[in-house]
Design a protein around this motif. Structure first.
Motif, PDB file in Angstrom:
ATOM      1  N   GLU A  83      52.480  30.593  35.285  1.00  0.00           N
ATOM      2  CA  GLU A  83      52.995  31.853  35.842  1.00  0.00           C
ATOM      3  C   GLU A  83      52.480  32.976  34.957  1.00  0.00           C
ATOM      4  N   PHE A  84      51.619  33.818  35.532  1.00  0.00           N
ATOM      5  CA  PHE A  84      50.984  34.836  34.702  1.00  0.00           C
ATOM      6  C   PHE A  84      51.394  36.240  35.138  1.00  0.00           C
ATOM      7  N   GLY A  85      52.251  36.874  34.342  1.00  0.00           N
ATOM      8  CA  GLY A  85      52.422  38.316  34.352  1.00  0.00           C
ATOM      9  C   GLY A  85      53.095  38.964  35.540  1.00  0.00           C
ATOM     10  N   VAL A  86      53.706  40.093  35.244  1.00  0.00           N
ATOM     11  CA  VAL A  86      54.181  41.053  36.241  1.00  0.00           C
ATOM     12  C   VAL A  86      53.355  42.303  36.030  1.00  0.00           C
ATOM     13  N   TYR A  87      52.722  42.790  37.087  1.00  0.00           N
ATOM     14  CA  TYR A  87      51.703  43.823  36.925  1.00  0.00           C
ATOM     15  C   TYR A  87      52.240  45.229  37.214  1.00  0.00           C
ATOM     16  N   PRO A  88      51.967  46.164  36.328  1.00  0.00           N
ATOM     17  CA  PRO A  88      52.288  47.568  36.619  1.00  0.00           C
ATOM     18  C   PRO A  88      51.296  48.112  37.646  1.00  0.00           C
ATOM     19  N   LYS A  89      51.562  49.315  38.124  1.00  0.00           N
ATOM     20  CA  LYS A  89      50.648  49.911  39.108  1.00  0.00           C
ATOM     21  C   LYS A  89      49.463  50.538  38.381  1.00  0.00           C
ATOM     22  N   MET A  90      48.605  49.649  37.905  1.00  0.00           N
ATOM     23  CA  MET A  90      47.391  50.060  37.207  1.00  0.00           C
ATOM     24  C   MET A  90      46.211  49.321  37.811  1.00  0.00           C
ATOM     25  N   SER A  91      45.055  49.943  37.767  1.00  0.00           N
ATOM     26  CA  SER A  91      43.851  49.287  38.257  1.00  0.00           C
ATOM     27  C   SER A  91      43.457  48.166  37.306  1.00  0.00           C
ATOM     28  N   ALA A  92      42.634  47.254  37.806  1.00  0.00           N
ATOM     29  CA  ALA A  92      42.157  46.152  36.972  1.00  0.00           C
ATOM     30  C   ALA A  92      41.398  46.689  35.771  1.00  0.00           C
ATOM     31  N   SER A  93      40.571  47.689  35.990  1.00  0.00           N
ATOM     32  CA  SER A  93      39.773  48.256  34.910  1.00  0.00           C
ATOM     33  C   SER A  93      40.659  48.867  33.827  1.00  0.00           C
ATOM     34  N   ASP A  94      41.639  49.682  34.240  1.00  0.00           N
ATOM     35  CA  ASP A  94      42.529  50.328  33.273  1.00  0.00           C
ATOM     36  C   ASP A  94      43.363  49.296  32.510  1.00  0.00           C
ATOM     37  N   LEU A  95      43.825  48.273  33.232  1.00  0.00           N
ATOM     38  CA  LEU A  95      44.670  47.270  32.605  1.00  0.00           C
ATOM     39  C   LEU A  95      43.861  46.432  31.597  1.00  0.00           C
ATOM     40  N   LEU A  96      42.622  46.128  31.919  1.00  0.00           N
ATOM     41  CA  LEU A  96      41.776  45.389  30.988  1.00  0.00           C
ATOM     42  C   LEU A  96      41.448  46.235  29.751  1.00  0.00           C
ATOM     43  N   HIS A  97      41.230  47.536  29.949  1.00  0.00           N
ATOM     44  CA  HIS A  97      41.018  48.427  28.796  1.00  0.00           C
ATOM     45  C   HIS A  97      42.257  48.433  27.899  1.00  0.00           C
ATOM     46  N   TYR A  98      43.425  48.428  28.512  1.00  0.00           N
ATOM     47  CA  TYR A  98      44.675  48.403  27.752  1.00  0.00           C
ATOM     48  C   TYR A  98      44.795  47.098  26.955  1.00  0.00           C
ATOM     49  N   PHE A  99      44.541  45.970  27.625  1.00  0.00           N
ATOM     50  CA  PHE A  99      44.609  44.671  26.938  1.00  0.00           C
ATOM     51  C   PHE A  99      43.580  44.599  25.812  1.00  0.00           C
ATOM     52  N   HIS A 131      44.759  48.449  42.356  1.00  0.00           N
ATOM     53  CA  HIS A 131      45.903  48.002  41.562  1.00  0.00           C
ATOM     54  C   HIS A 131      45.994  46.476  41.564  1.00  0.00           C
ATOM     55  N   VAL A 132      46.178  45.881  40.383  1.00  0.00           N
ATOM     56  CA  VAL A 132      46.253  44.429  40.272  1.00  0.00           C
ATOM     57  C   VAL A 132      47.478  43.892  41.013  1.00  0.00           C
ATOM     58  N   ALA A 133      48.546  44.691  41.083  1.00  0.00           N
ATOM     59  CA  ALA A 133      49.752  44.266  41.791  1.00  0.00           C
ATOM     60  C   ALA A 133      49.469  43.983  43.262  1.00  0.00           C
ATOM     61  N   GLY A 134      48.411  44.598  43.802  1.00  0.00           N
ATOM     62  CA  GLY A 134      48.058  44.391  45.207  1.00  0.00           C
ATOM     63  C   GLY A 134      47.031  43.312  45.427  1.00  0.00           C
ATOM     64  N   TYR A 135      46.613  42.630  44.371  1.00  0.00           N
ATOM     65  CA  TYR A 135      45.631  41.552  44.485  1.00  0.00           C
ATOM     66  C   TYR A 135      46.235  40.337  45.204  1.00  0.00           C
ATOM     67  N   SER A 136      45.365  39.539  45.817  1.00  0.00           N
ATOM     68  CA  SER A 136      45.784  38.241  46.358  1.00  0.00           C
ATOM     69  C   SER A 136      46.032  37.281  45.189  1.00  0.00           C
ATOM     70  N   GLY A 137      46.602  36.121  45.519  1.00  0.00           N
ATOM     71  CA  GLY A 137      46.881  35.141  44.473  1.00  0.00           C
ATOM     72  C   GLY A 137      45.641  34.711  43.721  1.00  0.00           C
ATOM     73  N   GLY A 138      44.555  34.465  44.455  1.00  0.00           N
ATOM     74  CA  GLY A 138      43.322  34.052  43.806  1.00  0.00           C
ATOM     75  C   GLY A 138      42.719  35.138  42.939  1.00  0.00           C
ATOM     76  N   MET A 139      42.811  36.382  43.397  1.00  0.00           N
ATOM     77  CA  MET A 139      42.295  37.508  42.607  1.00  0.00           C
ATOM     78  C   MET A 139      43.111  37.688  41.333  1.00  0.00           C
ATOM     79  N   LYS A 140      44.413  37.491  41.426  1.00  0.00           N
ATOM     80  CA  LYS A 140      45.255  37.601  40.230  1.00  0.00           C
ATOM     81  C   LYS A 140      44.895  36.518  39.215  1.00  0.00           C
ATOM     82  N   GLN A 141      44.600  35.305  39.702  1.00  0.00           N
ATOM     83  CA  GLN A 141      44.200  34.249  38.787  1.00  0.00           C
ATOM     84  C   GLN A 141      42.865  34.577  38.119  1.00  0.00           C
ATOM     85  N   ARG A 142      41.946  35.142  38.895  1.00  0.00           N
ATOM     86  CA  ARG A 142      40.660  35.526  38.298  1.00  0.00           C
ATOM     87  C   ARG A 142      40.852  36.677  37.312  1.00  0.00           C
ATOM     88  N   PHE A 143      41.779  37.586  37.605  1.00  0.00           N
ATOM     89  CA  PHE A 143      42.085  38.649  36.645  1.00  0.00           C
ATOM     90  C   PHE A 143      42.662  38.041  35.364  1.00  0.00           C
TER      91      PHE A 143
END
Length: 296
Positions: A83-99, A131-143
């Motif tokens: 079970e990976f994460g609860v995502y804020p309303k941030m883009s994948a790019s912004d969230l990866l920069h944060y991480f 926004h990562v929160a709007g990704y499908s299950g497979g996209m979230k796993q790839r994220f």
């Protein structure tokens, strides 16, 4: 690169023995840890990831005692839990920069290059601003894979990553793992036999917290050649066969009868024909043997 576990055991306060004297060596490449739900796979993954202490045993990664050097080891580790994460309303790019910033990558140009590469490897470049929160299950796993690649880990652990994915998402995700598995140790925990068959160069079967077998998928399948037989029967016939033969599996055919596969050293009887062994046969034969030994 090599990850070595020696006599690793873990019993939880409720008395459940999750790991029972696990000893195994894992080398570079894709390593499949195959077992049913409740076999101890997640307990083993969490223990290797230093998220819980074993009661006994040693774990060594490239000469580093990871149980006594957790901080240093975690710098080389990438971990994607079930079970990976609860995502804020941030883009994948912004969230990866944060991480990446949290991982100590402070130079913006360096961070941008690392984030861009992670998005490219995981096939998320085209949706980097969504926004990562709007990704499908497979996209979230790839994220999830993208974020763990930010610190260029040498050891990557993914726990049941394809559970719940549709066939297309599963295929994309396995392709991502296949690409990164060439230069890392990737431990891939799953109960899905086809995932291991498609992906892994080495594997082990775990049940009851014990390693039941370890080898390459090819060698394990070859070990059963000449010992797998098939017959066709009715539903009632399967129950009769289960009382007299080592039934591995059964499945309905086009005639709505059941094709039954059994393990036998020699011809098990009239109406049987030899068939090529599969990794699924290996899996069920190993589990059946372990269950018989446990009951005995």
């Amino acid at each position: 690169m090599i990850l070595s576990l020696k006599n690793v055991s873990k019993t939880y306060p409720n008395g459940v023995k999750a790991l029972d004297n696990v000893t195994i060596d894992i080398k570079a490449g894709m390593f499949g840890l195959l077992g049913p739900n409740g076999a101890g796979k997640s307990s083993l993954m969490r223990t290797i990831a230093t998220l819980q202490e074993p009661d006994t045993g040693e774990i060594d990664f490239n000469g580093l005692d990871i149980l006594n050097n957790k901080i240093e080891f975690r710098k080389t580790l990438g971990y994607l839990p079930q079970e990976f994460g609860v995502y804020p309303k941030m883009s994948a790019s912004d969230l990866l920069h944060y991480f990446a910033s949290l991982k100590g990558i402070t130079n913006k140009a360096e961070r941008t290059a690392i984030v861009d590469k992670a998005l490219e490897v995981t096939n998320l470049s085209d949706v980097r601003n969504k926004h990562v929160a709007g990704y499908s299950g497979g996209m979230k796993q790839r994220f999830g894979i993208a974020q763990l690649l930010l610190n260029n880990p040498k050891l990557i652990i993914v726990d049941e990553p394809t559970a719940g994915l549709d066939p297309a998402e599963r295929h994309r995700f396995l392709n991502v793992l296949r690409e990164i598995g060439t230069n890392h140790i990737v431990i891939f925990s799953t109960h899905i036999v086809d995932d291991v068959k498609e992906l892994c160069t080495d594997m082990a079967i775990l049940n009851g917290g014990k390693i039941l077998s370890q080898s390459t998928p090819k060698e394990l399948v070859q070990s059963l050649e000449g010992h797998i037989w098939k017959t066709t029967t009715s539903r009632e016939g399967v129950e009769v066969l289960q009382n007299s033969h080592n039934v591995i599996s059964s499945s309905f055919n086009d005639s709505n009868d059941l094709d039954v596969r059994v393990y036998s050293e020699s011809m098990p009887g009239e109406g049987f024909e030899p068939v090529a062994a599969t990794l699924e046969d290996v899996y069920f034969t190993t589990l059946n043997k372990n269950q018989s030994q446990t009951v005995a």
